[in-house]
Design a protein around this motif. Structure first.
Motif, PDB file in Angstrom:
ATOM      1  N   PHE A  14       0.854  -1.201   0.000  1.00  0.00           N
ATOM      2  CA  PHE A  14       0.000   0.000   0.000  1.00  0.00           C
ATOM      3  C   PHE A  14       0.883   1.242   0.000  1.00  0.00           C
ATOM      4  O   PHE A  14       2.097   1.175   0.221  1.00  0.00           O
ATOM      5  N   ASP A  15       0.245   2.370  -0.268  1.00  0.00           N
ATOM      6  CA  ASP A  15       0.938   3.664  -0.335  1.00  0.00           C
ATOM      7  C   ASP A  15       1.034   4.245   1.065  1.00  0.00           C
ATOM      8  O   ASP A  15       0.049   4.753   1.610  1.00  0.00           O
ATOM      9  N   PHE A  16       2.227   4.185   1.646  1.00  0.00           N
ATOM     10  CA  PHE A  16       2.422   4.690   3.015  1.00  0.00           C
ATOM     11  C   PHE A  16       2.298   6.209   3.052  1.00  0.00           C
ATOM     12  O   PHE A  16       1.885   6.773   4.071  1.00  0.00           O
ATOM     13  N   SER A  17       2.658   6.870   1.973  1.00  0.00           N
ATOM     14  CA  SER A  17       2.552   8.339   1.928  1.00  0.00           C
ATOM     15  C   SER A  17       1.106   8.780   2.074  1.00  0.00           C
ATOM     16  O   SER A  17       0.785   9.688   2.852  1.00  0.00           O
ATOM     17  N   LYS A  18       0.206   8.124   1.316  1.00  0.00           N
ATOM     18  CA  LYS A  18      -1.218   8.483   1.398  1.00  0.00           C
ATOM     19  C   LYS A  18      -1.779   8.186   2.788  1.00  0.00           C
ATOM     20  O   LYS A  18      -2.583   8.959   3.317  1.00  0.00           O
TER      21      LYS A  18
END
Length: 368
Positions: A205-209
């Motif tokens: 998954f996108d950790f930034s988001k």
């Protein structure tokens, strides 16, 4: 005749080799002392306990090597009783190791000839027992305090005929508050238990988001508390991890940074990537943590300021949950702090396999 002697000698050498191999592979320290208390044989594990070689131990009195009156007393007790005796002793050293020592007297036709001593390092087990005992004591205390308050308020309400509505309403609000506190403790205990014992289901998954989403969630509470949240988030950092647990990590760290901040203070959240790793930092300008408390802040129920923690609704489990989740993902967490100037928590996590970004991007495209 000479052939038989040669065969017997060869068998004896084979037995000695097997015995020596057994002594080295047994995983415990083994010593044999003669009837005068002088070491006659020692394996390499015994030498490691004393930070020397096995040959250096041979010929020295046991008490001179161990410097332990407890071990000396155990050996004497085994000899006098004519039977094997065991006990756990604290061994010398700056960190204080614990050894489970067994002494067995060796006799020949009823005559004492020496003593066999076996010692196993049980330091980790002993410390786990201490942690468990402390944990049970802390849980009992944390539950008993609100339960006592609830009982006292309930009994007062039960017997309070003619009590003013204002007072009874205050008591009911206290009861609800204490029940909420018990609920938070129970929820955090369940979260901690899952982090410690249940393998997490990991996915890309996108950790930034995720980080940006959690920051947005806290903007309102931070503004009401007079705290400014600043973010420096590198975009499109992807990881393989348990997303719900990573969200819990972010929530706990940012929530603490707001709770223990100063008026008109700030919280800085940073996220950047490097080959194979991500690096998350959460810093605040709050009260900070004194240096003597830093080594213990990840312990369960450990609070630097108990009164402030309870006033802010803390359970004393938040940082322990963070640590266990991070370590379950093969990561690490460190804390640095200056008292009355603020604290910084830094997390380093592996991102997972090299093709993670492609798989996450493909999954995102399939959901469009």
């Amino acid at each position: 005749m000479s052939k038989r002697l040669s065969e017997a000698e060869g068998a004896g050498n084979a037995d000695r080799r097997a015995f020596n191999a057994l002594m080295e592979a047994c995983g415990t320290a083994v010593l044999a002392i003669d009837k005068n208390g002088v070491i006659a044989m020692a394996n390499s594990n015994a030498a490691k306990f004393n930070e020397t070689s096995a040959s250096e131990l041979v010929g020295k009195p046991l008490i001179r090597v161990t410097l332990s009156a407890d071990i000396e007393q155990l050996v004497r007790s085994a000899i006098e009783g004519g039977e094997m005796r065991s006990r756990t002793v604290r061994f010398r050293g700056p960190e204080g190791r614990f050894l489970r020592v067994t002494a067995r007297p060796l006799t020949n036709d009823g005559v004492h000839e020496g003593t066999l001593i076996v010692a196993q390092d049980v330091t980790t087990l002993r410390r786990l027992q201490i942690v468990r005992q402390d944990f049970v004591a802390n849980v009992s205390h944390e539950l008993r305090t609100p339960l006592a308050s609830i009982r006292a308020m309930a009994e007062t309400l039960q017997d309070g005929r003619g009590m003013e509505e204002r007072i009874s309403r205050s008591f009911l609000e206290t009861i609800i508050s204490e029940v909420d506190r018990l609920t938070r403790i129970a929820n955090d205990l369940l979260t901690l238990s899952e982090a410690e014992s249940r393998p997490s289901a990991k996915a890309g998954f996108d950790f930034s988001k995720l980080t940006e989403s959690v920051i947005t969630r806290f903007q309102g509470p931070a503004k009401r508390a007079g705290i400014t949240i600043r973010a420096n988030i590198e975009p499109e950092i992807t990881v393989i991890a348990a997303q719900d647990q990573m969200e819990q990590v972010l929530v706990n760290l940012i929530d603490n940074a707001i709770k223990y901040n100063s008026i008109d203070g700030s919280v800085d959240v940073g996220l950047r990537g490097s080959p194979g790793s991500i690096h998350l930092t959460v810093s605040d300008t709050g009260v900070g943590i004194a240096q003597e408390h830093l080594p213990r802040i990840f312990e369960r129920f450990y609070r630097v300021d108990r009164a402030r923690s309870r006033q802010s609704g803390g359970t004393g489990l938040g940082l322990s949950i963070v640590k266990h989740i991070v370590e379950a993902h093969d990561g690490s967490i460190t804390a640095n702090s200056d008292f009355n100037r603020g604290s910084t928590f830094k997390i380093d996590l592996p991102t997972g396999s090299a093709d993670i970004k492609e798989r996450v991007d493909a999954a995102n495209q399939n959901t469009v």
